[in-house]
Enzyme design. Sequence first.
Site, mmCIF file in Angstrom:
data_model
loop_
_atom_site.group_PDB
_atom_site.id
_atom_site.type_symbol
_atom_site.label_atom_id
_atom_site.label_comp_id
_atom_site.label_asym_id
_atom_site.label_seq_id
_atom_site.Cartn_x
_atom_site.Cartn_y
_atom_site.Cartn_z
ATOM 1 N N SER A 166 0.828 -1.207 0.000
ATOM 2 C CA SER A 166 0.000 0.000 0.000
ATOM 3 C C SER A 166 0.858 1.252 0.000
ATOM 4 O O SER A 166 1.878 1.323 0.703
ATOM 5 C CB SER A 166 -0.907 0.009 1.240
ATOM 6 O OG SER A 166 -1.698 1.186 1.273
ATOM 7 N N HIS A 324 -45.224 9.685 11.800
ATOM 8 C CA HIS A 324 -44.260 8.586 11.665
ATOM 9 C C HIS A 324 -44.745 7.342 12.398
ATOM 10 O O HIS A 324 -44.703 6.229 11.860
ATOM 11 C CB HIS A 324 -42.893 9.002 12.229
ATOM 12 C CG HIS A 324 -42.143 9.934 11.342
ATOM 13 N ND1 HIS A 324 -40.895 9.651 10.844
ATOM 14 C CD2 HIS A 324 -42.467 11.151 10.849
ATOM 15 C CE1 HIS A 324 -40.477 10.656 10.091
ATOM 16 N NE2 HIS A 324 -41.406 11.576 10.082
#
Length: 641
Positions: A166, A324
Amino acid sequence: FFGCSCRMRRALTSRWAPQTGALALRALHTPKMPSFKIIDSTLREGEQFATADFTTDDRMYIAMHLDKMGVDYIELANPAASQTAFEDLTKIANMGLNAKVLTHTRCAFPDVQLAVDSGVDGVNVYMATSPILAQHSHGKAIDEIIKIAEKVILFVKEAGKEIRFSCEDTFRSNLDDVLAIYTAVGKLGVDRVGIADTVGIATPLQVQDIVGRVRGAVDSNIGIEFHVHNDTGMCIANALMALDAGATHIDTCVLGIGERNGITPLGGFLARMYTLNQEAVQSRYNLKLLAHLERYVAQVADIRIPFNNYITGACAFTHKAGVHTKAIMNNPKAYEIIDPEDFGVARRVQLVHRLTGWNVMAARAQELELDIPTDKLKVMTATLKNLSDERQFSTEELDRILISLAAGPREHGTFVTMGGEKEHKVDTESLAKEVNEAVKQSVRDEDRDKNDNRPYMVLQFVGHLFDKMVVNTLIDLAVDSPCDYKVVQIMAAKKDEDLSSITLKMASDSEEQLDLIKSHMSAVVKVYEKSAECQMLELAKKTSFKTTNHKHVSVTGHLFDKALFNRILDIMVVSSVDFEVVSMNLGTCDAETSTCQLKISHTKPAVLSKVVGLMQRLVDSYKDTAECSMQEITAEEGRKG
């Protein structure tokens, strides 16, 4: 826009430009879930979190549960960090996990040699490539980096291990340098190349561009691992974009812990993937282990799970607004893209507040199997909405009100079991009076509890309480005893394998009566300890308010070394004494000692003396290591302190 590369401009215009007709409809469809593998780095990146200090047992427990969850790789810290790091890596590498075990090391031969010797499945090596890190890290040119990488990669491959290389700080590195390095290591046979947003600076379009370029520079059989930090809150979005551009592996941590603000959270990433392909994610990962794993990591890392944490936060599946809650009760998918049951957590609907609706009250009444007319529920809801601006109502209070209404008179309206419902005339004024009286009675009950100064204890019982009628036996004992009792909370198991719990508050003028009923209940729990997995916990205890015997003590020393002060408090908490921290003077530097003055009270002098004696012995054991001493002082000295 005009500063973007041609590739990025095409992405902007093709993906995000307004579309019409059939193309617009297709753009609204959920994208397909790309294939991916998870490399969980809780035991490497997570160890770099500010308050993380895992023990060997912690590491093995976390590794075991990550494996049970189904992650593909588990990454651990560099074995060169310490002897313990090497030993723990070796232990976990030999646990026989299904997940592959990796270690993260510098691209340096001594580190990699230790990694191979530990028995891991693969080694993740890295070198800084951005100008700012290279200058202050190794100071090497790109050609030198490739030569060093070549020796390390060939050694690891010869040992039969996976290898990833990396470029640390990829997004602040020169892109030509990155592509040159990845092209070179790709020819050496690396299994994966790593793209790292080390400081969390990348945007999704930058991720798409860089990952796409790397994908085109290395063979298709070479994986691309994406590691992204969350300094700017973009980690999950960037991880998804990386996969879309060709990445194959994503680094995660439990709760997202890691250096600074951490990296991609395992739970949040799985939630994102779940919305793209629920069936595939559920088949690959044991999602119901997530909550337990996060609670464990939070505990050992000494942090609290945030209220808005993905999936497991206290408010993740909490619904409040009337619109809701009505929709959720009719169809949870109306306001939930994720089914909480799939992750082993529960939905919660807040009941009494100014935004509540009568549908919520009706649903609660149905849960309690109460038959209350709709008109009565609507009047009750309006009353509670107005009162909720002045005070809070607990679920227990609401239940008492509902039960009271269900038991109340039904002078108006006739209901029949067959043939439908006859005309139902409502006397709104009478209903309002009935509701108000029920609310007032609930308030009186609550105030009575607050003004009750008698000794009490709160006991919680956990187990398969409804098997063998354990809960009935416990409540019978409470009813038959001379003590007053109250069922504070009862939680019934939803499934046979789940445990239930009941919490009882017992109050009496006599502490002896409380101790007696506690011993009787403890005996019942002991009988069913194995067959019903029963246990009893004492959550709270208040002794007699007539505490006439007091002792004032002063403790001096390095009280916060070795958690000494916490241990002193523990002695008083688990005993039956009342206590008060009268004053605390902290040292201004590590070399200075701290002083704490305590007032300890109890009705019995013998108990008081015993507790103070225990404290004295504890302090004496730290006399040399923490310069500790304790002495009794007068009440006057205590007040001055």
